[in-house]
Design a protein around this motif. Structure first.
Motif, PDB file in Angstrom:
ATOM      1  N   GLY A  30     -39.597  -1.195   3.688  1.00 45.47           N
ATOM      2  CA  GLY A  30     -38.202  -1.103   4.103  1.00 45.47           C
ATOM      3  C   GLY A  30     -37.847  -2.375   4.843  1.00 45.47           C
ATOM      4  O   GLY A  30     -38.666  -2.904   5.614  1.00 45.47           O
ATOM      5  N   THR A  58     -35.871   1.140   8.857  1.00 42.23           N
ATOM      6  CA  THR A  58     -36.849   0.608   7.913  1.00 42.23           C
ATOM      7  C   THR A  58     -38.129   1.440   7.878  1.00 42.23           C
ATOM      8  O   THR A  58     -38.762   1.569   6.831  1.00 42.23           O
ATOM      9  N   GLU A  61     -37.384   4.349   5.687  1.00 44.83           N
ATOM     10  CA  GLU A  61     -37.260   3.886   4.302  1.00 44.83           C
ATOM     11  C   GLU A  61     -38.632   3.606   3.682  1.00 44.83           C
ATOM     12  O   GLU A  61     -38.909   4.003   2.539  1.00 44.83           O
TER      13      GLU A  61
END
Length: 497
Positions: A30, A58, A61
């Protein structure tokens, strides 16, 4: 529990999270960029809240892309942009000001003042660093001096100081862990790298209260566990190192004499000197490479402030390229009869010059100079600066006649043209690894080995694999002529020339 490790790589222009599987392969990534703030010429700031938000996004992700559950993650490793300073309220966790970034030059006059007082030798002897705005200490002094009430509140223990790793760990653990590691501490200008302790004399000089400082741990240690409310589970944080030291570990440069160079926003070369704290006579830095099981390994470091940032300038400032990846092809098409030199001193010059007042310049332009020549000059500037660092390192560290091989990583190394030109100008082999995510890999190994799910140091070093070796192909006469032109350009750029 699986052998997966989550690496948080908090950089200068973006935050990234990478999930590595048990075989040290990337399973999910991410990434999120964040805004750069330039309040005045030479000043660079980040919003710590924006950095924090980018890390949370992130991480989620990367885990999602890896397709794993939280129970599969054995630990977290954190690597970060070094020297960047955050000060926050101990009770609320809120920053009292934007983070002051490593590139920031606002404390140049203060550094000069300290030098005139004859204090640089004291700082260098204890920290291995020079009195330059690059390092954290004078930035922290600025915050305490310029944010209303900060000095008094810090003395009462109401404020916390940290580099980015410390701020992230504080937030990740819900304020339960106020810690850093030895590599990040070694970049603050207030940490004695021989004693491995905060230094009272340096704290007094910079008016920094000890009450606001974090505990310093080994690079592989128990840094706390994440608050369950963040990601849904309590995950141990087991590895921390500043980005350049993390890349040194990720490149498996564990033996004295091994050398790596990372090409990101800036460029940083580290030479492992083992247990020897080599004192540079050529204005390099003596720093902590890593500290494991209470044993410190040292390094010589050369710091270049602008590498990939010069390519970003071509793209975002001059708008002569559309994408950073265009530069290699453009450089290859440049007119060979034009010798254009870019000295990218946008925020001063780092090692071995250490001139914070130098500013960027371009030499050798003609009416026929265009985007291709600019692209070549920007890429060659990185190579020339690396050559300067290696020459200084060879003067400080005797290599016993062994061939220098440079292990490289970072965004710029995907360019074959740049790596070939680097090898040509260094007159030395350049090795590019299979796994380019060496910074994240370094802290992933710290966390994975600490968790007992990744191999120990020797086996990890054996797993390092080379993608390609670039060998010098430039003739000596051409190399000498180009280096002479570069040195002339730098001499004309220095503020005291």
């Amino acid at each position: 529990m699986g052998g997966y490790i989550l690496a948080i790589d908090q950089g200068t222009t973006s935050s990234r999270a990478i999930v590595f599987d048990g075989k040290q392969q990337v399973a999910g990534v991410g990434q999120k960029e964040f805004k750069q703030h330039f309040p005045k010429s030479g000043w660079v700031e980040h919003d710590p809240e924006e950095i924090w938000d980018s890390v949370v996004v992130t991480v989620s992700e990367a885990i999602k892309k890896a397709g794993i559950s939280l129970s599969d993650i054995a630990g977290i490793g954190i690597t970060n942009q070094r020297e960047t300073v955050v000060v926050w309220d101990r009770e609320t966790g809120k920053p009292i000001h934007n983070a002051i970034v490593w590139q920031d030059r606002r404390t140049s006059a203060y550094c000069d003042k300290l030098k005139k007082q004859g204090l640089e030798k004291t700082f260098t002897r204890k920290t291995g660093l020079l009195l330059d705005p690059y390092f954290s200490g004078t930035k922290l002094n600025w915050l305490l001096s310029n944010v209303k009430g900060a000095q008094a509140r810090a003395a009462k223990g109401e404020l916390c100081f940290g580099t980015i790793d410390t701020f992230l760990i504080w937030r990740l653990t819900g304020g339960k862990s106020f810690v850093t590691d030895a590599t990040n501490a070694s970049r603050t200008l207030i940490y004695n790298i021989a004693d491995n302790a905060w230094d009272d004399e340096l704290l007094d000089i910079l008016h920094v209260p000890r009450a606001m400082l974090p505990e310093v741990k080994d690079c592989a240690a128990d840094f706390g566990v994440t608050d369950k409310t963040l990601f849904g589970a309590a995950i141990p944080i087991l590895g921390v190192a500043g980005d350049q030291q993390a890349a040194t570990i990720g490149q498996a440069c564990f033996k004295p004499g091994m050398l790596k160079s990372t090409y990101g926003t800036g460029c940083f070369a580290l030479l492992n000197t083992g247990k020897d704290m080599v004192r540079s006579k050529n204005r390099l830095l003596t720093t902590i490479a890593y500290r494991l099981d209470g044993e410190t390994t040292y390094a010589l470091e050369g710091s270049i402030f602008v590498a990939g940032a010069a390519v970003q300038w071509l793209r975002d400032g001059l708008k002569v390229i559309k994408a950073a990846s265009d530069t290699g092809t453009l450089a290859e098409s440049a007119d060979p009869s034009q010798e254009v030199y870019l000295v990218p001193a946008f925020t001063g010059l780092g090692a071995p010059h250490w001139d914070p007042d130098a500013r960027g310049a371009i030499f050798g332009m003609t009416r026929n100079t265009g985007p291709a020549e600019f692209a070549r000059a920007a890429l060659e500037a990185v190579c020339y600066q690396t050559r300067d660092l290696l020459e200084a390192m060879h003067k400080d560290w005797r290599s016993n006649g062994k061939e220098t091989v440079l292990r490289v990583d970072g965004g710029m190394v995907v360019s074959d043209w740049t790596m070939q030109r680097l090898s040509d100008l260094l007159d030395a082999p350049v090795d590019r690894p299979v796994i380019l995510e060496t910074t994240a890999l370094g802290v992933a190994w710290l966390a994975g080995s600490r968790a007992g799910v990744w191999p120990k140091q020797e086996d990890f070093a054996k797993s390092w694999a080379r993608d390609r070796r670039f060998e010098p192909a430039m003739d000596e006469a051409t190399r000498k002529a180009k280096l002479k032109g570069w040195r002339n350009a730098v001499k004309r750029t220095l503020s005291q020339a």
